[in-house]
Design a protein around this motif. Structure first.
Motif, PDB file in Angstrom:
ATOM      1  N   ASP A  41      -3.897   1.153   0.749  1.00 30.03           N
ATOM      2  CA  ASP A  41      -4.401   2.256  -0.077  1.00 30.03           C
ATOM      3  C   ASP A  41      -4.313   1.806  -1.529  1.00 30.03           C
ATOM      4  O   ASP A  41      -3.363   1.096  -1.897  1.00 30.03           O
ATOM      5  N   THR A  43      -5.290   3.139  -5.845  1.00 28.46           N
ATOM      6  CA  THR A  43      -5.892   4.111  -6.763  1.00 28.46           C
ATOM      7  C   THR A  43      -6.811   3.411  -7.773  1.00 28.46           C
ATOM      8  O   THR A  43      -7.322   4.052  -8.670  1.00 28.46           O
ATOM      9  N   PHE A  64      -2.102   9.542  -3.418  1.00 21.77           N
ATOM     10  CA  PHE A  64      -1.141   8.442  -3.263  1.00 21.77           C
ATOM     11  C   PHE A  64       0.285   8.973  -3.424  1.00 21.77           C
ATOM     12  O   PHE A  64       1.176   8.668  -2.630  1.00 21.77           O
ATOM     13  N   TYR A  73       4.424   4.825   3.270  1.00 22.88           N
ATOM     14  CA  TYR A  73       4.224   3.402   2.966  1.00 22.88           C
ATOM     15  C   TYR A  73       5.388   2.506   3.373  1.00 22.88           C
ATOM     16  O   TYR A  73       6.550   2.832   3.139  1.00 22.88           O
ATOM     17  N   TYR A  76       5.086  -0.003  -1.552  1.00 25.39           N
ATOM     18  CA  TYR A  76       4.013   0.254  -2.508  1.00 25.39           C
ATOM     19  C   TYR A  76       4.479  -0.241  -3.865  1.00 25.39           C
ATOM     20  O   TYR A  76       5.673  -0.439  -4.088  1.00 25.39           O
ATOM     21  N   TYR A  84      -1.769   2.153  -8.393  1.00 34.53           N
ATOM     22  CA  TYR A  84      -0.943   2.084  -7.186  1.00 34.53           C
ATOM     23  C   TYR A  84      -1.639   1.273  -6.104  1.00 34.53           C
ATOM     24  O   TYR A  84      -2.851   1.377  -5.913  1.00 34.53           O
TER      25      TYR A  84
END
Ligand code: 5GP
Length: 215
Positions: A41, A43, A64, A73, A76, A84
Protein backbone atom coordinates in the motif's frame (compact mmCIF):
# COMPACT_ATOMS: atom_id res chain seq x y z
CA UNK A 1 13.79 -39.11 4.95
CA UNK A 2 14.03 -35.40 5.25
CA UNK A 3 10.68 -33.81 4.81
CA UNK A 4 10.99 -30.33 3.47
CA UNK A 5 9.39 -27.34 5.08
CA UNK A 6 6.45 -26.65 2.78
CA UNK A 7 6.26 -22.97 3.69
CA UNK A 8 7.44 -20.35 1.23
CA UNK A 9 10.43 -18.16 2.03
CA UNK A 10 10.10 -14.48 2.81
CA UNK A 11 12.72 -12.57 0.82
CA UNK A 12 13.38 -8.93 1.63
CA UNK A 13 15.10 -6.96 -1.12
CA UNK A 14 16.40 -3.45 -0.57
CA UNK A 15 18.78 -1.15 -2.39
CA UNK A 16 19.00 2.50 -3.34
CA UNK A 17 16.64 3.99 -5.94
CA UNK A 18 18.13 3.35 -9.36
CA UNK A 19 20.09 0.22 -8.37
CA UNK A 20 17.80 -1.83 -10.61
CA UNK A 21 16.09 -3.90 -7.91
CA UNK A 22 12.64 -3.72 -9.51
CA UNK A 23 13.96 -5.02 -12.84
CA UNK A 24 15.88 -7.82 -11.12
CA UNK A 25 12.82 -8.80 -9.08
CA UNK A 26 10.46 -8.74 -12.07
CA UNK A 27 12.80 -10.94 -14.13
CA UNK A 28 13.27 -13.26 -11.18
CA UNK A 29 9.58 -13.91 -10.68
CA UNK A 30 9.21 -14.60 -14.40
CA UNK A 31 12.05 -17.10 -14.29
CA UNK A 32 11.04 -19.14 -11.19
CA UNK A 33 7.98 -21.05 -10.11
CA UNK A 34 6.01 -20.38 -6.94
CA UNK A 35 7.32 -16.90 -6.25
CA UNK A 36 5.53 -13.57 -6.21
CA UNK A 37 6.06 -9.94 -5.28
CA UNK A 38 4.04 -8.57 -2.42
CA UNK A 39 2.02 -5.52 -3.48
CA UNK A 40 2.47 -2.69 -0.98
CA UNK A 41 0.00 0.00 0.00
CA UNK A 42 1.26 3.52 -0.60
CA UNK A 43 0.06 7.09 -0.27
CA UNK A 44 2.33 8.36 -3.04
CA UNK A 45 0.83 9.37 -6.38
CA UNK A 46 0.63 6.81 -9.17
CA UNK A 47 3.33 7.30 -11.83
CA UNK A 48 2.69 7.06 -15.56
CA UNK A 49 2.46 3.43 -16.58
CA UNK A 50 1.88 2.10 -13.08
CA UNK A 51 -1.21 0.01 -12.37
CA UNK A 52 -3.27 0.09 -9.17
CA UNK A 53 -3.17 -3.33 -7.52
CA UNK A 54 -0.13 -4.39 -9.54
CA UNK A 55 2.64 -1.91 -8.71
CA UNK A 56 1.04 -0.66 -5.51
CA UNK A 57 -2.36 -0.26 -3.92
CA UNK A 58 -2.73 3.52 -4.02
CA UNK A 59 -4.65 4.64 -0.95
CA UNK A 60 -5.18 7.89 0.95
CA UNK A 61 -3.25 8.97 4.03
CA UNK A 62 -6.44 8.54 6.07
CA UNK A 63 -6.95 4.98 4.85
CA UNK A 64 -3.31 4.18 5.54
CA UNK A 65 -3.47 5.54 9.07
CA UNK A 66 -6.64 3.55 9.72
CA UNK A 67 -4.80 0.41 8.57
CA UNK A 68 -1.92 1.20 10.95
CA UNK A 69 -4.44 1.46 13.78
CA UNK A 70 -5.90 -1.93 12.94
CA UNK A 71 -2.43 -3.51 12.74
CA UNK A 72 -2.78 -4.45 9.09
CA UNK A 73 0.90 -4.07 8.22
CA UNK A 74 3.81 -6.46 8.66
CA UNK A 75 5.88 -3.28 8.41
CA UNK A 76 5.41 0.23 7.17
CA UNK A 77 7.59 3.29 6.79
CA UNK A 78 7.55 6.84 5.56
CA UNK A 79 9.90 6.85 2.62
CA UNK A 80 10.68 9.62 0.09
CA UNK A 81 8.81 12.92 0.47
CA UNK A 82 7.10 11.68 3.62
CA UNK A 83 4.83 9.22 1.85
CA UNK A 84 3.66 6.04 3.56
CA UNK A 85 4.55 2.61 2.19
CA UNK A 86 3.45 -0.61 3.91
CA UNK A 87 3.34 -4.39 3.48
CA UNK A 88 -0.09 -5.94 4.18
CA UNK A 89 0.45 -8.93 6.54
CA UNK A 90 -2.54 -11.03 5.49
CA UNK A 91 -1.46 -11.37 1.88
CA UNK A 92 2.13 -12.28 2.79
CA UNK A 93 1.13 -14.86 5.42
CA UNK A 94 -1.42 -16.49 3.14
CA UNK A 95 1.06 -16.91 0.28
CA UNK A 96 3.84 -18.25 2.54
CA UNK A 97 1.44 -20.82 3.97
CA UNK A 98 0.55 -21.89 0.43
CA UNK A 99 4.26 -22.62 -0.15
CA UNK A 100 4.82 -19.57 -2.33
CA UNK A 101 7.99 -17.51 -1.87
CA UNK A 102 7.24 -13.84 -1.34
CA UNK A 103 9.51 -10.93 -2.24
CA UNK A 104 9.20 -7.68 -0.33
CA UNK A 105 10.86 -4.81 -2.17
CA UNK A 106 11.09 -2.40 0.73
CA UNK A 107 13.33 0.29 2.18
CA UNK A 108 15.87 -0.21 4.96
CA UNK A 109 13.62 0.90 7.78
CA UNK A 110 10.97 -1.56 6.66
CA UNK A 111 13.58 -4.32 6.39
CA UNK A 112 14.70 -3.60 9.95
CA UNK A 113 11.12 -3.98 11.17
CA UNK A 114 10.66 -7.26 9.31
CA UNK A 115 13.90 -8.50 10.87
CA UNK A 116 12.48 -7.85 14.34
CA UNK A 117 9.34 -9.85 13.58
CA UNK A 118 10.49 -12.65 11.29
CA UNK A 119 13.81 -14.35 11.94
CA UNK A 120 13.19 -16.73 9.04
CA UNK A 121 13.31 -13.97 6.40
CA UNK A 122 16.22 -13.64 3.97
CA UNK A 123 17.68 -10.17 3.46
CA UNK A 124 19.24 -9.27 0.13
CA UNK A 125 20.81 -5.91 -0.71
CA UNK A 126 21.13 -4.83 -4.34
CA UNK A 127 24.08 -2.54 -4.92
CA UNK A 128 24.72 -0.33 -7.97
CA UNK A 129 28.09 -1.05 -9.65
CA UNK A 130 29.20 2.54 -8.90
CA UNK A 131 27.76 5.85 -7.72
CA UNK A 132 28.36 7.31 -11.21
CA UNK A 133 26.22 4.58 -12.76
CA UNK A 134 23.57 5.14 -10.08
CA UNK A 135 23.49 8.84 -10.94
CA UNK A 136 22.99 8.21 -14.65
CA UNK A 137 20.32 5.55 -14.00
CA UNK A 138 18.39 7.97 -11.79
CA UNK A 139 18.59 10.73 -14.40
CA UNK A 140 17.84 8.52 -17.41
CA UNK A 141 14.67 6.93 -16.03
CA UNK A 142 13.14 10.43 -15.99
CA UNK A 143 10.62 9.60 -13.25
CA UNK A 144 11.93 12.12 -10.71
CA UNK A 145 12.49 15.85 -10.70
CA UNK A 146 16.05 17.18 -10.32
CA UNK A 147 15.42 17.80 -6.60
CA UNK A 148 14.13 14.24 -6.16
CA UNK A 149 17.20 12.86 -7.97
CA UNK A 150 19.45 14.77 -5.56
CA UNK A 151 17.46 13.56 -2.55
CA UNK A 152 17.52 9.94 -3.71
CA UNK A 153 21.24 10.13 -4.49
CA UNK A 154 21.99 11.41 -0.98
CA UNK A 155 19.77 8.72 0.56
CA UNK A 156 21.62 6.11 -1.53
CA UNK A 157 24.91 7.04 0.14
CA UNK A 158 23.42 6.49 3.59
CA UNK A 159 21.71 3.26 2.56
CA UNK A 160 24.83 1.67 1.11
CA UNK A 161 26.46 1.97 4.54
CA UNK A 162 23.79 -0.34 5.94
CA UNK A 163 24.64 -3.25 3.65
CA UNK A 164 26.33 -5.23 6.44
CA UNK A 165 22.94 -5.71 8.11
CA UNK A 166 21.80 -7.87 5.19
CA UNK A 167 22.53 -11.57 4.62
CA UNK A 168 23.51 -11.22 0.96
CA UNK A 169 24.68 -8.49 -1.40
CA UNK A 170 24.33 -8.49 -5.18
CA UNK A 171 26.24 -5.94 -7.25
CA UNK A 172 23.85 -5.28 -10.10
CA UNK A 173 26.18 -4.89 -13.05
CA UNK A 174 24.51 -7.20 -15.58
CA UNK A 175 20.82 -7.82 -14.87
CA UNK A 176 20.88 -11.45 -16.08
CA UNK A 177 23.77 -12.27 -13.73
CA UNK A 178 22.00 -10.63 -10.80
CA UNK A 179 18.83 -12.62 -11.49
CA UNK A 180 20.82 -15.89 -11.60
CA UNK A 181 22.60 -14.99 -8.39
CA UNK A 182 19.38 -14.19 -6.60
CA UNK A 183 17.83 -17.44 -7.80
CA UNK A 184 20.87 -19.34 -6.45
CA UNK A 185 20.50 -17.62 -3.09
CA UNK A 186 16.86 -18.73 -2.87
CA UNK A 187 17.79 -22.31 -3.81
CA UNK A 188 20.55 -22.34 -1.21
CA UNK A 189 18.20 -20.97 1.43
CA UNK A 190 15.74 -23.78 0.72
CA UNK A 191 18.48 -26.29 1.58
CA UNK A 192 19.43 -24.68 4.88
CA UNK A 193 19.47 -27.14 7.73
CA UNK A 194 17.64 -24.78 10.03
CA UNK A 195 14.70 -24.71 7.62
CA UNK A 196 14.29 -28.51 7.63
CA UNK A 197 15.69 -29.59 11.00
CA UNK A 198 12.51 -29.24 13.03
CA UNK A 199 10.47 -31.36 10.71
CA UNK A 200 13.16 -34.05 10.51
CA UNK A 201 13.46 -34.32 14.29
CA UNK A 202 9.71 -34.08 14.75
CA UNK A 203 9.14 -37.14 12.60
CA UNK A 204 12.12 -39.16 13.71
CA UNK A 205 10.43 -41.55 16.14
CA UNK A 206 7.53 -42.16 13.82
CA UNK A 207 9.90 -42.91 10.91
CA UNK A 208 12.07 -45.32 12.92
CA UNK A 209 9.00 -47.17 14.13
CA UNK A 210 7.58 -47.43 10.62
CA UNK A 211 10.81 -48.59 8.97
CA UNK A 212 11.86 -51.09 11.68
CA UNK A 213 8.37 -52.49 12.22
CA UNK A 214 9.07 -55.86 10.53
CA UNK A 215 12.36 -56.80 12.21
P1 5GP B 1 9.05 4.16 -5.27
O1 5GP B 1 8.27 5.34 -4.81
O2 5GP B 1 10.24 4.54 -6.11
O3 5GP B 1 8.20 3.11 -5.93
O4 5GP B 1 9.65 3.45 -3.97
C1 5GP B 1 10.37 4.16 -3.08
C2 5GP B 1 10.93 3.26 -2.00
O5 5GP B 1 9.90 2.70 -1.21
C3 5GP B 1 11.75 2.09 -2.52
O6 5GP B 1 12.99 2.09 -1.84
C4 5GP B 1 10.95 0.90 -2.14
O7 5GP B 1 11.78 -0.19 -1.84
C5 5GP B 1 10.22 1.38 -0.90
N1 5GP B 1 9.00 0.61 -0.62
C6 5GP B 1 8.08 0.16 -1.49
N2 5GP B 1 7.11 -0.51 -0.86
C7 5GP B 1 7.42 -0.49 0.47
C8 5GP B 1 6.80 -1.02 1.65
O8 5GP B 1 5.77 -1.68 1.62
N3 5GP B 1 7.43 -0.78 2.82
C9 5GP B 1 8.57 -0.07 2.91
N4 5GP B 1 9.12 0.09 4.12
N5 5GP B 1 9.19 0.44 1.84
C10 5GP B 1 8.63 0.23 0.62
Amino acid sequence: MIKRNEQGILIVVSGPSGCGKSTVNKMLINSRKNIIMSVSDTTRAKRNGEINGVDYNYITKEEFEKNIESDKYLEYAKVHSNKYYGTPSDFVNKKLKEGIDVILEIDLEGARKVNEKRNDAVFIFIMPPSMEILKSRLINRKTETKEQVIERFKTAYKEINEVSKYNYVIVNDKIEDSVKRMSSIIDAEKSRVDRIEDIYLGNEEELIHEILMDI
